[in-house]
Motif scaffolding. Structure first.
Motif, PDB file in Angstrom:
ATOM      1  N   ARG A 121      81.315  25.906  -1.562  1.00 14.88           N
ATOM      2  CA  ARG A 121      80.828  27.286  -1.491  1.00 14.88           C
ATOM      3  C   ARG A 121      81.393  28.002  -0.261  1.00 14.88           C
ATOM      4  O   ARG A 121      81.859  29.150  -0.354  1.00 14.88           O
ATOM      5  N   ARG A 128      88.306  33.238  -2.182  1.00 11.71           N
ATOM      6  CA  ARG A 128      88.359  34.135  -3.341  1.00 11.71           C
ATOM      7  C   ARG A 128      88.752  35.550  -2.948  1.00 11.71           C
ATOM      8  O   ARG A 128      89.446  36.239  -3.701  1.00 11.71           O
ATOM      9  N   SER A 166      82.819  22.695 -13.635  1.00 11.66           N
ATOM     10  CA  SER A 166      82.231  24.002 -13.905  1.00 11.66           C
ATOM     11  C   SER A 166      82.880  25.086 -13.045  1.00 11.66           C
ATOM     12  O   SER A 166      83.268  26.154 -13.536  1.00 11.66           O
ATOM     13  N   VAL A 167      83.030  24.809 -11.755  1.00  7.75           N
ATOM     14  CA  VAL A 167      83.632  25.788 -10.844  1.00  7.75           C
ATOM     15  C   VAL A 167      85.083  26.052 -11.237  1.00  7.75           C
ATOM     16  O   VAL A 167      85.551  27.199 -11.202  1.00  7.75           O
ATOM     17  N   ARG A 168      85.798  24.992 -11.625  1.00  4.96           N
ATOM     18  CA  ARG A 168      87.210  25.176 -12.015  1.00  4.96           C
ATOM     19  C   ARG A 168      87.325  26.152 -13.185  1.00  4.96           C
ATOM     20  O   ARG A 168      88.200  27.033 -13.196  1.00  4.96           O
ATOM     21  N   THR A 169      86.456  26.001 -14.183  1.00  6.30           N
ATOM     22  CA  THR A 169      86.543  26.889 -15.344  1.00  6.30           C
ATOM     23  C   THR A 169      86.174  28.324 -14.984  1.00  6.30           C
ATOM     24  O   THR A 169      86.715  29.272 -15.564  1.00  6.30           O
ATOM     25  N   GLU A 170      85.271  28.499 -14.025  1.00  4.17           N
ATOM     26  CA  GLU A 170      84.958  29.859 -13.567  1.00  4.17           C
ATOM     27  C   GLU A 170      86.169  30.492 -12.895  1.00  4.17           C
ATOM     28  O   GLU A 170      86.466  31.683 -13.119  1.00  4.17           O
ATOM     29  N   LEU A 171      86.881  29.717 -12.075  1.00  2.97           N
ATOM     30  CA  LEU A 171      88.083  30.236 -11.419  1.00  2.97           C
ATOM     31  C   LEU A 171      89.163  30.564 -12.446  1.00  2.97           C
ATOM     32  O   LEU A 171      89.879  31.564 -12.321  1.00  2.97           O
ATOM     33  N   ASN A 173      88.601  31.491 -15.520  1.00  5.01           N
ATOM     34  CA  ASN A 173      88.164  32.710 -16.192  1.00  5.01           C
ATOM     35  C   ASN A 173      88.505  33.955 -15.385  1.00  5.01           C
ATOM     36  O   ASN A 173      88.836  35.006 -15.938  1.00  5.01           O
ATOM     37  N   GLU A 174      88.437  33.814 -14.055  1.00  2.00           N
ATOM     38  CA  GLU A 174      88.769  34.939 -13.167  1.00  2.00           C
ATOM     39  C   GLU A 174      90.268  35.097 -12.982  1.00  2.00           C
ATOM     40  O   GLU A 174      90.711  36.047 -12.330  1.00  2.00           O
ATOM     41  N   SER A 176      91.977  33.253 -11.119  1.00  5.16           N
ATOM     42  CA  SER A 176      92.114  33.106  -9.679  1.00  5.16           C
ATOM     43  C   SER A 176      93.247  32.146  -9.336  1.00  5.16           C
ATOM     44  O   SER A 176      93.520  31.182 -10.067  1.00  5.16           O
TER      45      SER A 176
END
Length: 332
Positions: A121, A128, A166-171, A173-174, A176
């Motif tokens: 975090r 980010r 989970s965090v990887r897939t959020e990145l 999606n962005e 990033s």
């Protein structure tokens, strides 16, 4: 690739983290060392400088998100923007599940799982906004397969794997450019077995094959430089664990139920009596990177070598060489 980069390492005072910071020093990085043990941290910082890098110490308990965030603020203020964040810190308890106190279980989870969450975090809040950076999680084969006497540690590693995915897939999606990867480690010869809280009758030991911490460090630093892959494996035992768990989980349960308790204890000596769960073991003494199993530990890993030469192997040029290296490393 890491020369002049700001690289944060948690658990930097001993074990795998200690080997990682030395290797980062050899690459000329600006290394921020986070851990609790001030003696271990001070000696680690000296080793980083001697290797050719620069080191700054930030004493913090990774289970405290405020302390981790404050350390990240201080690092960026003093060293510059964080380029790489490597989570290695952990603690645990060697004992049957019912012999672990609730407070000890919570503490293990807070360090070995939430410590990764808070480190990730702190890194992401800063990376980010710049749309760049790398996060490396030091994982374990036990993220795929739980074993007896280590329920707290296995639970933390399973949780870390799910969290990271989970965090990887959020990145993704962005869209990033911040990358996050895991390095799944095998049994490693570190001071863990001398300073983790134990209620076993005999001294705990890693389940062979055992690798030296420098092997793990090589893979972690390589992942920091080449974070495109979702995870790296170190040691044939790690790959075998993952494959075996997918193909025959029931068989592995029976095998570990029969052999897993005895195989994690030595016949020669009783536990050390040292425990770093609540207080650092290296506050007044430096334990270094290695544990007490040097004579049984491998200094090479075929998986690490193949990860570093996968383009050559994929091209078909290094197939025979890869096979030869695998045989060579298996003997060491």
């Amino acid at each position: 690739m890491l020369t002049g980069k700001v690289v944060v390492v948690t658990g930097a005072s001993g074990g795998v983290g200690r080997a990682v910071v030395r290797m980062l020093g050899e690459k000329g990085a600006k290394v921020a060392l986070i851990a609790r043990g001030e003696t271990g941290l001070a000696t680690a910082a000296t080793e980083v400088g001697a290797a050719g890098g620069t080191a700054t110490v930030y004493a913090a308990d990774v289970s405290d998100h405020r302390a981790v965030d404050a350390a990240a603020d201080a690092i960026e203020s003093e060293l510059g923007p964080i380029d790489v964040w490597i989570n290695v810190a952990f603690s645990s308890v060697f004992a049957p599940f019912t012999e672990i106190d609730p407070a000890e279980y919570e503490r293990t989870t807070a360090v070995s799982y939430l410590g990764y969450v808070w480190g990730t975090r702190a890194a992401l809040l800063r990376m980010r906004t710049r749309n760049r950076g790398v996060i490396v999680q030091a994982g374990s084969a036990l993220a795929y397969r739980g074993i007896p006497l280590q329920s707290a540690y296995c639970g933390a590693k399973h949780a870390m794997k799910g969290f990271t995915e989970s965090v990887r897939t959020e990145l993704m999606n962005e869209r990033s450019d911040v990358k996050i990867t895991m390095v799944q480690l095998p049994a490693v010869n570190t001071p863990q077995f001398d300073w983790v809280l134990s209620r076993l009758r005999r001294h705990p030991q890693p389940v062979p094959p055992i690798f030296q911490p420098e092997v793990a460090a090589q893979a972690i630093v390589y992942a920091a430089e080449h974070p495109a892959r979702r995870e790296y494996w170190v040691g044939g035992s790690t790959a075998a664990t993952i494959i075996g768990e997918r193909l025959a989980p029931g068989l592995i349960d029976r095998y570990l139920g029969r052999t897993g308790v005895k195989s994690q204890q030595t016949d020669e000596k009783r536990p050390s009596g040292v425990a770093n769960l609540w207080e650092p073991a290296d506050q007044d003494r430096d334990y270094g990177a290695h544990g007490s199993f040097d004579d049984r530990s491998k200094e090479r890993s075929a998986q690490v070598w193949m990860s570093q030469h996968r383009n050559l192997i994929a091209a078909g040029v290094g197939g025979a060489a890869a096979a030869a290296m695998a045989v060579l490393f298996a003997r060491r």
